[in-house]
Design an enzyme around this catalytic site. Structure first.
Site, PDB file in Angstrom:
ATOM      1  N   ILE A   1      39.400  36.052  53.738  1.00  0.00           N
ATOM      2  CA  ILE A   1      38.443  36.123  52.639  1.00  0.00           C
ATOM      3  C   ILE A   1      37.174  36.787  53.187  1.00  0.00           C
ATOM      4  O   ILE A   1      36.935  36.777  54.391  1.00  0.00           O
ATOM      5  CB  ILE A   1      38.128  34.737  52.012  1.00  0.00           C
ATOM      6  CG1 ILE A   1      37.664  33.732  53.076  1.00  0.00           C
ATOM      7  CG2 ILE A   1      39.320  34.201  51.258  1.00  0.00           C
ATOM      8  CD1 ILE A   1      37.319  32.369  52.501  1.00  0.00           C
ATOM      9  N   ASP A   2      36.406  37.387  52.304  1.00  0.00           N
ATOM     10  CA  ASP A   2      35.241  38.151  52.725  1.00  0.00           C
ATOM     11  C   ASP A   2      34.179  37.261  53.382  1.00  0.00           C
ATOM     12  O   ASP A   2      34.132  36.052  53.159  1.00  0.00           O
ATOM     13  CB  ASP A   2      34.613  38.869  51.525  1.00  0.00           C
ATOM     14  CG  ASP A   2      35.552  39.884  50.895  1.00  0.00           C
ATOM     15  OD1 ASP A   2      36.380  40.458  51.626  1.00  0.00           O
ATOM     16  OD2 ASP A   2      35.462  40.083  49.663  1.00  0.00           O
ATOM     17  N   LYS A   3      33.310  37.895  54.140  1.00  0.00           N
ATOM     18  CA  LYS A   3      32.243  37.191  54.856  1.00  0.00           C
ATOM     19  C   LYS A   3      31.448  36.266  53.933  1.00  0.00           C
ATOM     20  O   LYS A   3      31.210  35.100  54.260  1.00  0.00           O
ATOM     21  CB  LYS A   3      31.305  38.211  55.505  1.00  0.00           C
ATOM     22  CG  LYS A   3      30.070  37.604  56.156  1.00  0.00           C
ATOM     23  CD  LYS A   3      29.113  38.681  56.650  1.00  0.00           C
ATOM     24  CE  LYS A   3      27.825  38.062  57.175  1.00  0.00           C
ATOM     25  NZ  LYS A   3      26.843  39.086  57.592  1.00  0.00           N
TER      26      LYS A   3
ATOM     27  N   THR B   1      32.249  35.120  50.981  1.00  0.00           N
ATOM     28  CA  THR B   1      33.080  34.245  50.154  1.00  0.00           C
ATOM     29  C   THR B   1      33.383  32.994  50.970  1.00  0.00           C
ATOM     30  O   THR B   1      33.769  33.078  52.122  1.00  0.00           O
ATOM     31  CB  THR B   1      34.397  34.944  49.762  1.00  0.00           C
ATOM     32  OG1 THR B   1      34.102  36.130  49.018  1.00  0.00           O
ATOM     33  CG2 THR B   1      35.264  34.034  48.906  1.00  0.00           C
TER      34      THR B   1
ATOM     35  N   ARG C   1      36.523  40.947  43.161  1.00  0.00           N
ATOM     36  CA  ARG C   1      35.263  41.681  42.997  1.00  0.00           C
ATOM     37  C   ARG C   1      35.493  43.016  42.291  1.00  0.00           C
ATOM     38  O   ARG C   1      34.734  43.405  41.391  1.00  0.00           O
ATOM     39  CB  ARG C   1      34.617  41.880  44.365  1.00  0.00           C
ATOM     40  CG  ARG C   1      34.286  40.574  45.079  1.00  0.00           C
ATOM     41  CD  ARG C   1      34.001  40.765  46.564  1.00  0.00           C
ATOM     42  NE  ARG C   1      32.797  41.538  46.788  1.00  0.00           N
ATOM     43  CZ  ARG C   1      32.400  41.959  47.981  1.00  0.00           C
ATOM     44  NH1 ARG C   1      33.129  41.696  49.064  1.00  0.00           N
ATOM     45  NH2 ARG C   1      31.291  42.658  48.111  1.00  0.00           N
TER      46      ARG C   1
END
Length: 303
Positions: A137-139, A141, A237
């Site tokens: 998962i993104d930084k 998130t 996103r």
């Protein structure tokens, strides 16, 4: 050299082998996979094939992944929020602001650094920089991630991702008031041709499907839950921007500085999968972080 074994499911019957393999890991490009196939690193039923080979249900695929260039990743003691752990798998709740794995020039402070200090037995399929990491998962998130502690578990969990049997639900705040209660976004995602650092809906992108439902509406925003059917880079996103409701706080795909949050308002709150060894279905839920809850209270006060 590590390897992954796959059994082709009925839904992938007659799909190209390079497309199927590229869909396993968001970091594997189609061209990279085609090079592996050309080098004989991919076999189907024990034989090498061409990139345009059309798979049949029950085909047995073996992918041999070239070893990464050696880089040292140092263990770092961290206060990890572990939700589940046994000899095969670990489920951790990642805080927002933490990068999942090291990259050249960014070798410290990542979740992998903390995992290496917590346990020494992580799968090696994704190499030195991403031991045990099955998905990311993104930084900015927050939320739940499954981690494989051995190659057997890693292969089994990857198969579940490929066959879309992993439950992944996210909560998000988006710009605009969504009028309908439910929706499905089925639009392929690939690199943005105008900005290679971003993703976009593109005709030649990889399959991407997101289901969403409205949880609460505010004056100018909507609180939603999204369920992933696929797991492309920045999928939620990109998809929410595509339909005109970008995530609040998203510095890449949405209006900037509209709510007091540093990064997108997105939380991976529910994760469910079948245990690779016992066959038991496990599901976990992580509550919204305090910062996310404060945003909701702010929006409720402005109704």
């Amino acid at each position: 050299m590590e390897q992954i074994r796959l059994t082709i499911e009925e839904e992938h019957h007659h799909e190209r082998i390079d497309k199927i393999i590229a869909g396993i890991n968001e970091e594997w490009s189609r061209s990279q996979v085609q090079q592996w196939i050309k080098e004989g690193l991919v076999t189907v039923n024990g034989k090498t094939v061409k990139a345009n080979y059309k798979c049949s249900a029950d085909d047995e695929v073996i992918i041999r992944i070239p070893d990464p260039e050696p880089l040292d990743v140092e263990p770092e003691e961290m206060d990890l929020d572990i939700y589940y752990e046994d000899a095969d798998v670990l489920v951790v709740n990642k805080p927002r602001g933490m990068v999942v794995h090291p990259a050249p020039g960014h070798m410290r402070g990542t979740l992998v650094n903390g995992l290496l200090a917590h346990c020494k037995d992580l799968s090696g399929i994704n190499g030195i920089l991403r031991p045990g990491i099955v998905h990311r998962i993104d930084k900015d998130t927050s939320g739940l991630l499954m981690v494989a502690k051995n190659d057997f578990a890693h292969e089994a969990l990857v198969n579940q991702l490929v066959n879309k049997t992993v439950t992944r639900k996210y909560k998000a705040i988006v710009h605009g008031v969504i009028p309908h209660d439910y929706g499905t976004i089925d639009a392929p995602i690939g690199r943005d041709k105008h900005d290679r650092q971003s993703m976009a809906v593109t005709e030649d992108g990889k399959e991407a499907v997101t289901h969403f439902r409205v949880l609460e509406r505010f004056k100018k925003f909507t609180f939603i839950e999204c369920q992933l059917e696929t797991g492309r880079t920045h999928q939620i996103r990109v998809h929410m921007k595509y339909i005109g409701y970008p995530l609040a706080g998203d510095p890449k795909y949405g209006p900037k500085k509209t709510l007091p949050i540093d990064g997108q308002a997105l939380h991976a709150g529910v994760l469910g999968f079948t245990h690779p060894r016992t066959g038991e279905y496990l599901q976990f839920e992580a509550p919204l972080p305090e910062e996310f809850e404060r945003l909701l209270q702010l929006l409720r006060s402005e109704k």
